[in-house]
Structure formats: structure tokens, C-alpha cells
Design a protein around this motif. Structure first.
Motif, PDB file in Angstrom:
ATOM      1  N   ARG A 177       0.799  -1.215  -0.217  1.00  0.00           N
ATOM      2  CA  ARG A 177      -0.430   0.090   0.141  1.00  0.00           C
ATOM      3  C   ARG A 177       0.942   1.557   0.241  1.00  0.00           C
ATOM      4  O   ARG A 177       2.369   1.204   0.650  1.00  0.00           O
ATOM      5  N   VAL A 178       0.386   2.476  -0.795  1.00  0.00           N
ATOM      6  CA  VAL A 178       0.661   3.604  -0.589  1.00  0.00           C
ATOM      7  C   VAL A 178      -0.388   4.792  -0.961  1.00  0.00           C
ATOM      8  O   VAL A 178      -0.831   5.017  -1.537  1.00  0.00           O
ATOM      9  N   PRO A 179       0.562   5.880   0.691  1.00  0.00           N
ATOM     10  CA  PRO A 179      -0.149   6.853   0.517  1.00  0.00           C
ATOM     11  C   PRO A 179       0.055   7.664  -0.794  1.00  0.00           C
ATOM     12  O   PRO A 179       0.972   8.121  -1.476  1.00  0.00           O
ATOM     13  N   MET A 180      -1.372   8.401  -1.714  1.00  0.00           N
ATOM     14  CA  MET A 180      -1.338   9.242  -2.903  1.00  0.00           C
ATOM     15  C   MET A 180       0.285  10.023  -1.937  1.00  0.00           C
ATOM     16  O   MET A 180       0.585  10.712  -3.797  1.00  0.00           O
ATOM     17  N   LYS A 181      -0.546  10.338  -1.382  1.00  0.00           N
ATOM     18  CA  LYS A 181       0.787  12.119  -1.194  1.00  0.00           C
ATOM     19  C   LYS A 181       1.843  11.177  -1.069  1.00  0.00           C
ATOM     20  O   LYS A 181       2.941  12.742  -1.507  1.00  0.00           O
ATOM     21  N   GLU A 182       2.655  10.464  -1.138  1.00  0.00           N
ATOM     22  CA  GLU A 182       3.875   9.637  -1.163  1.00  0.00           C
ATOM     23  C   GLU A 182       4.773  10.222  -2.782  1.00  0.00           C
ATOM     24  O   GLU A 182       5.455   9.619  -2.907  1.00  0.00           O
TER      25      GLU A 182
ATOM     26  N   ILE B 276      10.032   1.838 -19.607  1.00  0.00           N
ATOM     27  CA  ILE B 276       9.539   1.548 -18.145  1.00  0.00           C
ATOM     28  C   ILE B 276       8.536   2.463 -17.654  1.00  0.00           C
ATOM     29  O   ILE B 276       9.760   3.636 -17.567  1.00  0.00           O
ATOM     30  N   VAL B 277       8.203   1.860 -17.390  1.00  0.00           N
ATOM     31  CA  VAL B 277       7.222   3.252 -16.441  1.00  0.00           C
ATOM     32  C   VAL B 277       7.088   3.277 -15.063  1.00  0.00           C
ATOM     33  O   VAL B 277       6.852   1.744 -14.514  1.00  0.00           O
ATOM     34  N   TYR B 278       8.016   4.238 -14.492  1.00  0.00           N
ATOM     35  CA  TYR B 278       8.358   3.819 -12.946  1.00  0.00           C
ATOM     36  C   TYR B 278       7.173   4.810 -12.325  1.00  0.00           C
ATOM     37  O   TYR B 278       7.362   6.564 -12.952  1.00  0.00           O
ATOM     38  N   MET B 279       6.988   4.690 -10.971  1.00  0.00           N
ATOM     39  CA  MET B 279       6.206   5.746  -9.552  1.00  0.00           C
ATOM     40  C   MET B 279       7.317   5.972  -8.997  1.00  0.00           C
ATOM     41  O   MET B 279       7.618   4.825  -8.370  1.00  0.00           O
ATOM     42  N   GLU B 280       7.370   7.567  -8.345  1.00  0.00           N
ATOM     43  CA  GLU B 280       8.841   7.343  -7.159  1.00  0.00           C
ATOM     44  C   GLU B 280       8.190   8.168  -6.370  1.00  0.00           C
ATOM     45  O   GLU B 280       6.946   9.002  -6.575  1.00  0.00           O
ATOM     46  N   THR B 281       8.089   7.249  -5.337  1.00  0.00           N
ATOM     47  CA  THR B 281       7.596   7.577  -3.636  1.00  0.00           C
ATOM     48  C   THR B 281       8.353   8.162  -2.760  1.00  0.00           C
ATOM     49  O   THR B 281       9.987   7.450  -3.111  1.00  0.00           O
TER      50      THR B 281
ATOM     51  N   ILE C 133       8.980   2.506  -7.968  1.00  0.00           N
ATOM     52  CA  ILE C 133       7.407   0.601  -8.467  1.00  0.00           C
ATOM     53  C   ILE C 133       7.557   1.394  -9.912  1.00  0.00           C
ATOM     54  O   ILE C 133       7.082   2.580 -10.392  1.00  0.00           O
ATOM     55  N   PRO C 134       8.069  -0.578 -10.455  1.00  0.00           N
ATOM     56  CA  PRO C 134       7.803  -0.166 -11.469  1.00  0.00           C
ATOM     57  C   PRO C 134       5.908  -0.454 -11.751  1.00  0.00           C
ATOM     58  O   PRO C 134       5.209  -1.422 -10.880  1.00  0.00           O
TER      59      PRO C 134
END
Length: 203
Positions: free
Chosen positions: A131-136, A161-166, A172-173
Motif C-alpha cells: 500500500r502506498v498513500p497517494m500523497k507520497e 519502463i514506467v516507474y512511480m517515484e515515491t 516502483i515499476p
């Protein structure tokens, strides 16, 4: 390409891992190949033919009705590889049955949370949830990864590759090499995700 469901507040990406067509193909090949080796080994041990061929196949000049060879060492070796192959085939079929690695990614604006769900092997880690809060979420990034085309050559293929930076989890890929997405598809998905999260898109 994996299936996607999307509405104004929720985005769901379904992830297929073990239940790919290629895995079904290799599970069948390994099973029947191993079964054939085991039957040949047992035939050698019993001194009788357990592999029955149709008359049409047996009529070929290079295929005899029965090939006899000693159980030691040829028959024993084939039996060993046959049994080992059946164990490998069983493992492949179990991963397909349990859908190991499969799952989904949920981006939920109402809950203000991103959930990554994956199926694992039976036991304590059968359900794997991150689980990752969207605010991060700081940004959506397109990064390049390298992969050898095959084991026989030194040709290297580059993939985006698309990554989400938190903040807490780092990068996170969100896509994988196995998804076989083209560069325009990668760019389009990254742009849509950046708009959905309201964060910058970086390269």
C-alpha cells in the motif's frame, strides 16, 4: 498487454504472470517429453514396449516397432530425466494453477491510496499487498532498462519502463519488459498516469 479498467476515480491494471500462453506451452512440452522418457526407461527395465505407435507412424523407415537397449545405463538415465522432468512440469502447473505473480494494481483516488496485489505460493505469503498513500507519489518516470536478446548473442535490447517515484518505497515499476509495450504506448500510459495522479512526468 494487460487488461485495464478505468473510471474517474479508480484505475485498475490486471497483471498476468504465470498464466501466460508461453508458460502453458512449456508446461505441456515438459510434461509430455518427460513422460516419454520415463516410459522408454520403464520399457527398458521391463523388456517390453510401453510406447504404442499407430500403424501409419510405424511404417516410416526410420522408426522401428521397438527399440531395445539395456536398462543400465541408458534406461536408468532416461528414467531419471523423465522423473526430474515430471517434477519440473508439476512445478510449472502448480504456479499456473495458483497464478503465482498474477494480481492487479489499483489506483484509488477516493481512498487516496495505491494498492499492489500479487498472488504468491500457498502459505504465509499467499497474498502479497503493498500500500502506498497517494500523497507520497512524487512523479511518474520513464526509465530505460537493458536486456540481452538471447543467450547465444551479445545483442542488447533497450526497453522503456514506467516507474512511480515515491517517498518511502522509492521507484516502483508500473510496466514490465514482458508487457511488450511499444515506445508510444509507454509514453501514452505514463502521460495518463501523471495526469491521473496530478504529478509531473519525468524522463
Amino acid at each position: 498487454m494487460n487488461a485495464t479498467l478505468r473510471s474517474e476515480h479508480i484505475w485498475v491494471d490486471f497483471v498476468t504472470e504465470s498464466r501466460r500462453i508461453g508458460n502453458f506451452f512449456w508446461a505441456f512440452i515438459v510434461f509430455f517429453g518427460s513422460l516419454g522418457l520415463l516410459l522408454v526407461g520403464i520399457s527398458s527395465y521391463l523388456g517390453m514396449n510401453l510406447i504404442f505407435l499407430s500403424e501409419e507412424i510405424s511404417d516410416f523407415p526410420f522408426i522401428t516397432d521397438y527399440i531395445h537397449f539395456p536398462f543400465i545405463p541408458q534406461g536408468a538415465t532416461m528414467s531419471f530425466y523423465g522423473i526430474a522432468g515430471l517434477f519440473i512440469s508439476s512445478y510449472l502447473w502448480c504456479t499456473i494453477l495458483w497464478d503465482v505473480g498474477g494480481g492487479y494494481d489499483i489506483f484509488d483516488k477516493k481512498e487516496k491510496e495505491v494498492r499492489f496485489f500479487r498472488w504468491g505460493f500457498p502459505g504465509k505469503n499467499r497474498r502479497i499487498i503493498l500500500r502506498v498513500p497517494m500523497k507520497e507519489i512524487q512523479s511518474i518516470r520513464i526509465m530505460t532498462a537493458a536486456k540481452k536478446k538471447d543467450i547465444f548473442t551479445d545483442i542488447i535490447t533497450y526497453y522503456n519502463i514506467v516507474y512511480m517515484e515515491t517517498v518511502e518505497q522509492g521507484f516502483i515499476p508500473l510496466t514490465r519488459i514482458e508487457d511488450n509495450l511499444t515506445s508510444p504506448e509507454i509514453a501514452h500510459k505514463a502521460a495518463e498516469l501523471a495526469i491521473f495522479f496530478g504529478v509531473p512526468l519525468l524522463y
